[in-house]
Design a protein around this motif. Structure first.
Motif, PDB file in Angstrom:
ATOM      1  N   GLN A  35       7.841  -5.103 -27.361  1.00  0.00           N
ATOM      2  CA  GLN A  35       8.401  -4.741 -28.616  1.00  0.00           C
ATOM      3  C   GLN A  35      10.089  -4.456 -28.287  1.00  0.00           C
ATOM      4  O   GLN A  35      10.663  -3.923 -27.194  1.00  0.00           O
ATOM      5  CB  GLN A  35       8.013  -3.265 -28.934  1.00  0.00           C
ATOM      6  CG  GLN A  35       6.412  -3.392 -29.715  1.00  0.00           C
ATOM      7  CD  GLN A  35       6.464  -4.455 -31.040  1.00  0.00           C
ATOM      8  OE1 GLN A  35       7.245  -4.172 -31.849  1.00  0.00           O
ATOM      9  NE2 GLN A  35       5.477  -5.282 -30.985  1.00  0.00           N
ATOM     10  N   SER A 490      11.956 -15.121 -31.796  1.00  0.00           N
ATOM     11  CA  SER A 490      10.644 -15.300 -32.321  1.00  0.00           C
ATOM     12  C   SER A 490      10.115 -13.931 -32.928  1.00  0.00           C
ATOM     13  O   SER A 490       9.356 -14.315 -34.000  1.00  0.00           O
ATOM     14  CB  SER A 490       9.777 -15.552 -31.118  1.00  0.00           C
ATOM     15  OG  SER A 490       9.721 -14.603 -30.250  1.00  0.00           O
ATOM     16  N   ASP A 491      10.729 -12.657 -32.993  1.00  0.00           N
ATOM     17  CA  ASP A 491      10.387 -11.584 -33.801  1.00  0.00           C
ATOM     18  C   ASP A 491      11.048 -11.492 -35.053  1.00  0.00           C
ATOM     19  O   ASP A 491      10.532 -10.563 -35.873  1.00  0.00           O
ATOM     20  CB  ASP A 491      10.478 -10.380 -32.837  1.00  0.00           C
ATOM     21  CG  ASP A 491       9.647 -10.223 -31.751  1.00  0.00           C
ATOM     22  OD1 ASP A 491       8.449 -10.802 -31.898  1.00  0.00           O
ATOM     23  OD2 ASP A 491       9.792  -9.478 -30.615  1.00  0.00           O
ATOM     24  N   ARG A 492      11.840 -12.333 -35.348  1.00  0.00           N
ATOM     25  CA  ARG A 492      12.563 -12.225 -36.513  1.00  0.00           C
ATOM     26  C   ARG A 492      11.522 -12.339 -37.801  1.00  0.00           C
ATOM     27  O   ARG A 492      11.040 -13.198 -37.980  1.00  0.00           O
ATOM     28  CB  ARG A 492      13.680 -13.061 -36.720  1.00  0.00           C
ATOM     29  CG  ARG A 492      14.529 -13.253 -38.027  1.00  0.00           C
ATOM     30  CD  ARG A 492      15.513 -12.124 -38.221  1.00  0.00           C
ATOM     31  NE  ARG A 492      16.525 -11.923 -37.464  1.00  0.00           N
ATOM     32  CZ  ARG A 492      17.491 -11.126 -37.477  1.00  0.00           C
ATOM     33  NH1 ARG A 492      17.545 -10.366 -38.422  1.00  0.00           N
ATOM     34  NH2 ARG A 492      18.583 -11.136 -36.638  1.00  0.00           N
ATOM     35  N   THR A 494       8.896 -10.959 -38.277  1.00  0.00           N
ATOM     36  CA  THR A 494       7.538 -10.582 -38.007  1.00  0.00           C
ATOM     37  C   THR A 494       7.320  -8.926 -38.514  1.00  0.00           C
ATOM     38  O   THR A 494       8.181  -8.227 -38.920  1.00  0.00           O
ATOM     39  CB  THR A 494       7.239 -10.460 -36.709  1.00  0.00           C
ATOM     40  OG1 THR A 494       8.101  -9.735 -35.761  1.00  0.00           O
ATOM     41  CG2 THR A 494       7.133 -12.097 -36.148  1.00  0.00           C
ATOM     42  N   ASP A 495       5.961  -8.500 -38.382  1.00  0.00           N
ATOM     43  CA  ASP A 495       5.498  -7.293 -39.108  1.00  0.00           C
ATOM     44  C   ASP A 495       6.388  -6.183 -38.587  1.00  0.00           C
ATOM     45  O   ASP A 495       6.493  -6.076 -37.226  1.00  0.00           O
ATOM     46  CB  ASP A 495       4.058  -6.929 -38.818  1.00  0.00           C
ATOM     47  CG  ASP A 495       3.271  -7.783 -39.495  1.00  0.00           C
ATOM     48  OD1 ASP A 495       3.661  -8.386 -40.439  1.00  0.00           O
ATOM     49  OD2 ASP A 495       1.774  -7.808 -39.059  1.00  0.00           O
ATOM     50  N   LYS A 497       9.545  -5.829 -38.409  1.00  0.00           N
ATOM     51  CA  LYS A 497      10.932  -6.272 -37.879  1.00  0.00           C
ATOM     52  C   LYS A 497      11.659  -6.791 -38.952  1.00  0.00           C
ATOM     53  O   LYS A 497      11.272  -7.004 -39.994  1.00  0.00           O
ATOM     54  CB  LYS A 497      10.801  -7.635 -36.760  1.00  0.00           C
ATOM     55  CG  LYS A 497       9.547  -7.217 -35.807  1.00  0.00           C
ATOM     56  CD  LYS A 497       9.995  -5.870 -34.814  1.00  0.00           C
ATOM     57  CE  LYS A 497       9.080  -6.051 -33.574  1.00  0.00           C
ATOM     58  NZ  LYS A 497       7.818  -6.004 -33.810  1.00  0.00           N
ATOM     59  N   GLY A 499      13.905  -8.986 -41.282  1.00  0.00           N
ATOM     60  CA  GLY A 499      13.683 -10.270 -41.616  1.00  0.00           C
ATOM     61  C   GLY A 499      14.947 -11.126 -41.551  1.00  0.00           C
ATOM     62  O   GLY A 499      16.045 -10.831 -41.023  1.00  0.00           O
ATOM     63  N   VAL A 507      13.093 -16.970 -39.899  1.00  0.00           N
ATOM     64  CA  VAL A 507      11.924 -16.196 -39.355  1.00  0.00           C
ATOM     65  C   VAL A 507      11.434 -16.990 -38.147  1.00  0.00           C
ATOM     66  O   VAL A 507      11.466 -18.026 -38.101  1.00  0.00           O
ATOM     67  CB  VAL A 507      11.071 -15.708 -40.319  1.00  0.00           C
ATOM     68  CG1 VAL A 507      11.608 -14.832 -41.502  1.00  0.00           C
ATOM     69  CG2 VAL A 507      10.439 -16.772 -40.660  1.00  0.00           C
ATOM     70  N   THR A 508      10.935 -15.993 -37.374  1.00  0.00           N
ATOM     71  CA  THR A 508      10.041 -16.540 -35.755  1.00  0.00           C
ATOM     72  C   THR A 508      11.091 -17.743 -35.447  1.00  0.00           C
ATOM     73  O   THR A 508      10.705 -18.792 -35.007  1.00  0.00           O
ATOM     74  CB  THR A 508       8.791 -17.101 -35.986  1.00  0.00           C
ATOM     75  OG1 THR A 508       8.922 -18.123 -37.005  1.00  0.00           O
ATOM     76  CG2 THR A 508       7.936 -15.952 -36.624  1.00  0.00           C
ATOM     77  N   LYS A 510      12.856 -19.887 -33.120  1.00  0.00           N
ATOM     78  CA  LYS A 510      12.557 -20.359 -31.624  1.00  0.00           C
ATOM     79  C   LYS A 510      13.618 -21.214 -31.124  1.00  0.00           C
ATOM     80  O   LYS A 510      13.619 -21.250 -30.001  1.00  0.00           O
ATOM     81  CB  LYS A 510      11.396 -21.239 -31.882  1.00  0.00           C
ATOM     82  CG  LYS A 510      10.126 -20.531 -32.194  1.00  0.00           C
ATOM     83  CD  LYS A 510       8.992 -21.451 -32.247  1.00  0.00           C
ATOM     84  CE  LYS A 510       7.670 -20.813 -32.566  1.00  0.00           C
ATOM     85  NZ  LYS A 510       6.611 -21.850 -32.679  1.00  0.00           N
TER      86      LYS A 510
END
Length: 659
Positions: A35, A490-492, A494-495, A497, A499, A507-508, A510
């Motif tokens: 995290q 990659s966490d952008r 996600t639950d 986190k 947005g 989002v996500t 990469k």
């Protein structure tokens, strides 16, 4: 035959992301699988839009940007020169450095090559701490080339981290030997070497200026937090002396000829963070990613300073910008507390119109921030000892800022897909929020010392913008615009986190993006995304408005540099898991060619391209951790670069020149 520039699309499968797990373990403690430590509730991008739109007249009418009118040596105006002419290389997965047709290459220096007079030759199976102290360190990242005299140049490299499974055959991660640990201490740090550049390929010269900086080298702590209670240890009750530097990533050359280097992923070198019972102290450790239990390398078994249970302040003595005078091998390097403590990628200097200097910095982790420091004193011109001594104190006193960015598009148009908003680009406004000026804190509830030592938490409080891994931040030497590589996240979205927002529109994420920032007053700026990286076949990419059918694929921008024509150069950090090796790319910034990404070279499989130096007749690049792929090790090498045969892979500096 690769296509001519502008004459055909590069073919590449859609890139999917992923760095080798072994690299993640040894470079950053596999932080991307945990995290993110930034759990602050800073305002989302969309919440700020109306507030800034109401003020946009103020931003549009801001004062003339305070940029440097001075040009660094060897850098001409963008319109006066033409950069290197080359046909782009194709994406590939070769175990070699691949350069354009008509160019030649040579290895300048490899891990373990002797750099001090009397140093032993490298012997992979008989490496000792004493030998490594006199040899080129491991995993070279940042590279700088400075003038010396005649055909001699001074090259400075930092050494980010060690991957012990590739340093030693039969390495047992659970039971490293003291000899192995001490070799690793000596393989960290920096190297200073003199190069003979009369021939096309530079050659290392054993010279009195050559020097190694390791985890055994004494550093002076300077600036407003020097002597702080948070920096004192049993070995240093003054809080002003630290042994060593580690996890040095990128860096910069100051206008006065010194080297700045950033201490980055310091968190996973320290054991037993869970032994701390004071809630506030535990929160501070967690915000920097320090965790409980043993470390990956087990250094705490051989020196108590790596054990937080025994020396709880030791982690606070790392995570700084360091400054080294490469022209004086007897000088004591410095850790600058005025620039704040976080996971520094590096620092780069711009001289402002009023003569003061600004340092630009990125905190390389998901959802972290962009920072700026502005000195109190003005830089002195000239090469006198007095001027140089004065300039080497400029980073001791000034104001530390953090960036807040806001877009100018309706929040509904930033949907996380990477689709451009209706105005045709991701752009907006921003401000530099002051955190502290020497002994004065501007952050409620924080003393000035706390701002500097725990800069991340101070930035949380003032509502800085959470970015997608800010890495290298470079001011352009002639335009004064500032460029920042935002590598990925990659966490952008996600639950739980943050947005997507306009400066971080996917989002996500990469593949990352490159931010272009233009300062409009001492504390305000406009910004836009020059590149939204990835495969040009992917609609969620953008190349400065240039025709996407004509560009090289690029992902995970990391280090930045400029050439004499004013073009931007970018190295990448993605690995061949993306379908191709990492590389070095050129991007024009002006005119019809703006955004035309062209790949100049690629590094061997498993390697990362780092620390580019771009000159009219010479390019240097660091090929870091070649062959570092999952399942590989010193007992099972999958790369034999640069020596070939059945040799072990060795991180190296490579020179490229026109044939």
């Amino acid at each position: 035959m690769p296509p001519q520039p502008g004459r055909g699309r590069f073919s590449l499968p859609l890139l999917t992301g992923g760095r080798a797990r072994v690299t993640c373990r040894y470079r950053c403690g596999d932080q991307c699988s945990h995290q993110p430590p930034n759990t602050s509730a800073n305002p989302y991008f969309g919440d700020l839009v109306q507030r800034v739109i109401d003020r946009r007249g103020l931003f549009r009418a801001g004062a003339v940007v305070a940029v440097s009118s001075a040009v660094l040596p060897g850098v001409a105006s963008a319109a006066s020169k033409q950069g290197l002419d080359f046909v782009p290389v194709r994406p590939n997965s070769e175990d070699a450095v691949v350069v354009p047709e008509g160019f030649e290459q040579g290895v300048v220096i490899r891990w373990g090559d002797p750099i001090l007079p009397g140093a032993p030759e490298f012997d992979f199976d008989a490496q000792t701490p004493e030998a490594q102290e006199q040899q080129f360190g491991y995993n070279n990242d940042f590279c700088a080339l400075l003038p010396l005299r005649d055909d001699l140049r001074l090259m400075v490299n930092n050494h980010e981290y060690t991957t012990e499974e590739f340093l030693f055959r039969g390495y047992d991660p659970e039971n490293p030997t003291e000899q192995q640990v001490r070799v690793a201490w000596a393989a960290h740090g920096l190297s200073v070497v003199v190069l003979e550049t009369g021939d096309a390929a530079p050659k290392v010269r054993l010279d009195p200026l050559n020097r190694r900086i390791t985890l055994n080298t004494e550093f002076e702590v300077r600036g407003p937090a020097a002597g702080s209670e948070y920096l004192k240890t049993p070995a240093d009750p003054s809080g002003t002396r630290v042994f060593g530097t580690m996890n040095n990533c990128s860096g910069g050359v100051t206008p006065w000829g010194t080297i700045l280097s950033g201490e980055e992923n310091i968190h996973f070198y320290f054991a037993n963070a869970d032994s701390v019972t004071d809630p506030k102290a535990a929160e501070r450790l967690a915000r920097y990613g320090l965790k409980g239990g043993a470390t990956e390398r087990k250094w705490e078994r051989f020196d108590s300073r790596w054990d937080i249970a025994q020396q709880p302040n030791e982690p606070n003595r790392f995570g700084w910008i360091i400054e080294l005078d490469p022209y004086d091998p007897r000088s004591t390097p410095v850790k600058h507390t005025a620039l704040g403590r976080f996971k520094h990628e590096g620092a780069n200097i711009k001289v402002l119109d009023d003569g003061r200097v600004a340092a630009y910095m990125g905190d390389d982790e998901k959802f972290e921030y962009l920072y700026r420091f502005v000195s109190d004193e003005k830089m002195k011109s000239g090469e006198s000892k007095h001027a140089r001594r004065h300039n080497m104190s400029l980073l001791d006193s000034g104001t530390l800022y953090v960036a807040k960015l806001t877009g100018d598009s309706p929040a509904t148009e930033i949907d996380g897909s990477g689709k451009l908003p209706s105005d045709g680009q991701f752009d907006g406004f921003g401000e530099w929020i002051p955190l502290a000026h020497n002994g004065e804190s501007f952050v409620p509830g924080f003393t000035a010392e706390e701002v500097y030592v725990f800069a991340r938490q101070a930035a949380d409080v003032v509502g800085a913008t959470r970015m997608d891994r800010p890495e290298d931040v470079q001011p352009h030497p002639t335009t004064g615009r500032v460029y920042a590589a935002l590598t990925n996240n990659s966490d952008r979205g996600t639950d739980g986190k943050a947005g997507a927002d306009e400066p971080n529109p996917r989002v996500t994420n990469k593949h990352g993006q490159v931010l272009e920032l233009t300062e409009t007053s001492p504390t305000t700026f406009t910004w836009n995304l020059l590149l939204v990286c990835g495969d040009p076949n992917d609609p969620a990419t953008y190349f400065g408005g240039f025709d996407k059918t004509q560009v090289s694929p690029i992902t995970c921008p990391d280090n930045l540099a400029f050439d004499s024509a004013g073009d931007l150069w970018i190295t990448t950090d993605s690995t061949e898991a993306l379908g191709a090796n990492d590389g070095l790319y050129r991007v024009p910034l002006e005119g019809a060619e703006r955004g035309h990404v062209m790949q100049f070279l690629s590094v061997p499989r498993g390697a990362e391209a780092c620390g580019p130096v771009i000159e009219d007749d010479l390019v240097l690049v660091s090929a870091q951790h070649p062959g570092e792929l999952d399942g590989a090790s010193a007992d099972n090498p999958v790369s034999h670069w640069p020596d070939g045969g059945d040799s072990q892979p060795r991180p190296s500096v490579v020179a490229v020149w026109k044939g």
